[in-house]
Scaffold this motif. Structure first.
Motif, PDB file in Angstrom:
ATOM      1  N   ILE A   1       0.835  -1.200   0.000  1.00 34.31           N
ATOM      2  CA  ILE A   1       0.000   0.000   0.000  1.00 34.31           C
ATOM      3  C   ILE A   1       0.870   1.250   0.000  1.00 34.31           C
ATOM      4  O   ILE A   1       0.607   2.223  -0.714  1.00 34.31           O
ATOM      5  CB  ILE A   1      -0.936  -0.006   1.229  1.00 34.31           C
ATOM      6  CG1 ILE A   1      -1.858  -1.227   1.184  1.00 34.31           C
ATOM      7  CG2 ILE A   1      -1.752   1.280   1.299  1.00 34.31           C
ATOM      8  CD1 ILE A   1      -2.686  -1.420   2.441  1.00 34.31           C
TER       9      ILE A   1
ATOM     10  N   LYS B   1     -10.858   1.328  -5.966  1.00 33.86           N
ATOM     11  CA  LYS B   1     -11.017   2.079  -4.716  1.00 33.86           C
ATOM     12  C   LYS B   1     -12.493   2.414  -4.523  1.00 33.86           C
ATOM     13  O   LYS B   1     -12.936   3.550  -4.698  1.00 33.86           O
ATOM     14  CB  LYS B   1     -10.156   3.340  -4.739  1.00 33.86           C
ATOM     15  CG  LYS B   1      -8.663   3.050  -4.747  1.00 33.86           C
ATOM     16  CD  LYS B   1      -7.864   4.340  -4.771  1.00 33.86           C
ATOM     17  CE  LYS B   1      -6.374   4.048  -4.749  1.00 33.86           C
ATOM     18  NZ  LYS B   1      -5.917   3.358  -5.963  1.00 33.86           N
ATOM     19  N   ASN B   2     -13.251   1.398  -4.189  1.00 40.11           N
ATOM     20  CA  ASN B   2     -14.668   1.508  -3.895  1.00 40.11           C
ATOM     21  C   ASN B   2     -14.995   0.370  -2.930  1.00 40.11           C
ATOM     22  O   ASN B   2     -14.153  -0.511  -2.702  1.00 40.11           O
ATOM     23  CB  ASN B   2     -15.494   1.426  -5.190  1.00 40.11           C
ATOM     24  CG  ASN B   2     -15.226   0.146  -5.961  1.00 40.11           C
ATOM     25  OD1 ASN B   2     -15.634  -0.935  -5.547  1.00 40.11           O
ATOM     26  ND2 ASN B   2     -14.511   0.253  -7.089  1.00 40.11           N
ATOM     27  N   PRO B   3     -16.176   0.376  -2.320  1.00 41.32           N
ATOM     28  CA  PRO B   3     -16.469  -0.661  -1.315  1.00 41.32           C
ATOM     29  C   PRO B   3     -16.278  -2.087  -1.818  1.00 41.32           C
ATOM     30  O   PRO B   3     -15.656  -2.915  -1.140  1.00 41.32           O
ATOM     31  CB  PRO B   3     -17.933  -0.379  -0.952  1.00 41.32           C
ATOM     32  CG  PRO B   3     -18.086   1.094  -1.166  1.00 41.32           C
ATOM     33  CD  PRO B   3     -17.241   1.406  -2.362  1.00 41.32           C
TER      34      PRO B   3
ATOM     35  N   THR C   1     -12.536  -2.741  -2.425  1.00 42.08           N
ATOM     36  CA  THR C   1     -11.825  -2.930  -1.155  1.00 42.08           C
ATOM     37  C   THR C   1     -12.090  -4.321  -0.595  1.00 42.08           C
ATOM     38  O   THR C   1     -11.177  -4.996  -0.090  1.00 42.08           O
ATOM     39  CB  THR C   1     -12.268  -1.865  -0.140  1.00 42.08           C
ATOM     40  OG1 THR C   1     -11.995  -0.564  -0.677  1.00 42.08           O
ATOM     41  CG2 THR C   1     -11.527  -2.030   1.180  1.00 42.08           C
ATOM     42  N   TRP C   2     -13.326  -4.752  -0.685  1.00 39.75           N
ATOM     43  CA  TRP C   2     -13.701  -6.101  -0.233  1.00 39.75           C
ATOM     44  C   TRP C   2     -12.936  -7.156  -1.038  1.00 39.75           C
ATOM     45  O   TRP C   2     -12.407  -8.121  -0.487  1.00 39.75           O
ATOM     46  CB  TRP C   2     -15.205  -6.260  -0.403  1.00 39.75           C
ATOM     47  CG  TRP C   2     -15.794  -7.522   0.161  1.00 39.75           C
ATOM     48  CD1 TRP C   2     -15.158  -8.468   0.926  1.00 39.75           C
ATOM     49  CD2 TRP C   2     -17.136  -7.973   0.008  1.00 39.75           C
ATOM     50  NE1 TRP C   2     -16.022  -9.474   1.256  1.00 39.75           N
ATOM     51  CE2 TRP C   2     -17.246  -9.198   0.708  1.00 39.75           C
ATOM     52  CE3 TRP C   2     -18.256  -7.459  -0.646  1.00 39.75           C
ATOM     53  CZ2 TRP C   2     -18.440  -9.922   0.761  1.00 39.75           C
ATOM     54  CZ3 TRP C   2     -19.441  -8.168  -0.584  1.00 39.75           C
ATOM     55  CH2 TRP C   2     -19.529  -9.386   0.111  1.00 39.75           C
TER      56      TRP C   2
ATOM     57  N   ALA D   1      -9.273  -7.151  -0.007  1.00 43.70           N
ATOM     58  CA  ALA D   1      -9.118  -7.748   1.326  1.00 43.70           C
ATOM     59  C   ALA D   1      -9.138  -9.268   1.228  1.00 43.70           C
ATOM     60  O   ALA D   1      -8.317  -9.962   1.848  1.00 43.70           O
ATOM     61  CB  ALA D   1     -10.229  -7.248   2.249  1.00 43.70           C
TER      62      ALA D   1
END
Length: 245
Positions: free
Chosen positions: A83, A169-171, A174-175, A178
């Protein structure tokens, strides 16, 4: 010495001067290019990448020493630096093809290692899928699709377009990331009985996140195969036209 000989000698001297000047120019250009290449190698994000290489080696070393908890800690640092180097590249305007290539290669090695440590079959499957996707992305870049995350999904369903929007770079993105990075870590830690702050609910969430990644990878493969078949069909059609004339 005759006038003719003198003129010929002068002409030869001019030619030699021209050649020497061109050679000197090439040497200067080569020296400048080498300096620029060294400068790129010393970009801050790339220096972080070299540190990640050392961490990757340490992961292998700790695994062989049966210090599995150190593998987990090292991988977490390894992932955090992933990151950091991206943020540094953007903030310092030090993006480079070399850095992007190294970044993805290291990510794949790190995740493949954890998958293999958890289960050799899982390591073979997920490692192969990630490396295949990486190879297809490189092919797309060679075909002028360097911004593949946008161009490859232009004609995709709305779900994929949203998932890949803003460079993941959005929900949902990101999920997905992860699951990509943390699922193999959680499974590796569980395989060796290490206590990690993840419960079964988190495991399910990570599995679903990795499933999003698999969906992206499947779409990349689909698009690549479609492009290959389209190009092959075009070539064969041209061959058929040529043979019929």
């Amino acid at each position: 010495m005759s006038a003719k000989t003198h003129a010929s000698s002068g002409k030869t001297t001019k030619i030699n001067d021209t050649i020497n000047g061109e050679n000197a120019g090439r040497r200067r250009s080569s020296a400048i290019l080498r300096d620029d290449m060294v400068n790129i190698l010393m970009f801050i994000p790339n220096l972080i990448g070299y540190a990640r290489i050392l961490l990757l080696v340490l992961m292998f070393y700790f695994h062989e020493l049966d210090r599995k908890w150190l593998v987990v800690v090292t991988y977490l640092v390894f992932s955090v630096l992933d990151i950091v180097d991206g943020a540094a590249a953007r903030h310092l305007d030090q993006r480079s093809q070399f850095g992007a290539f190294m970044d993805v290669v290291l990510d794949n090695f790190g995740r493949s290692f954890l998958w293999a440590g958890y289960n050799p079959i899982a390591g073979a499957v997920f490692g192969s899928v990630e490396w295949m996707t990486f190879s297809l992305i490189q092919v797309a870049a060679k075909q002028g699709m360097s911004d593949w995350k946008t161009k490859h999904f232009e004609e995709a369903p709305a779900f994929f377009r949203y998932l890949m929007s803003n460079n993941l770079k959005n929900p949902l993105g990101t999920w997905c990331m992860a699951g990509q990075f943390l699922l193999p870590l959680q499974l590796y830690a569980g395989r060796y009985g290490l206590e990690v702050p993840f419960n079964q609910a988190v495991l399910i969430i990570m599995i679903m996140g990795r499933a999003l990644g698999l969906a992206i990878e499947a779409f990349v493969v689909y698009g690549a195969v479609k492009n290959m078949l389209s190009e092959d069909a075009t070539v064969n059609r041209l061959k058929s036209k040529g043979s019929s004339t």
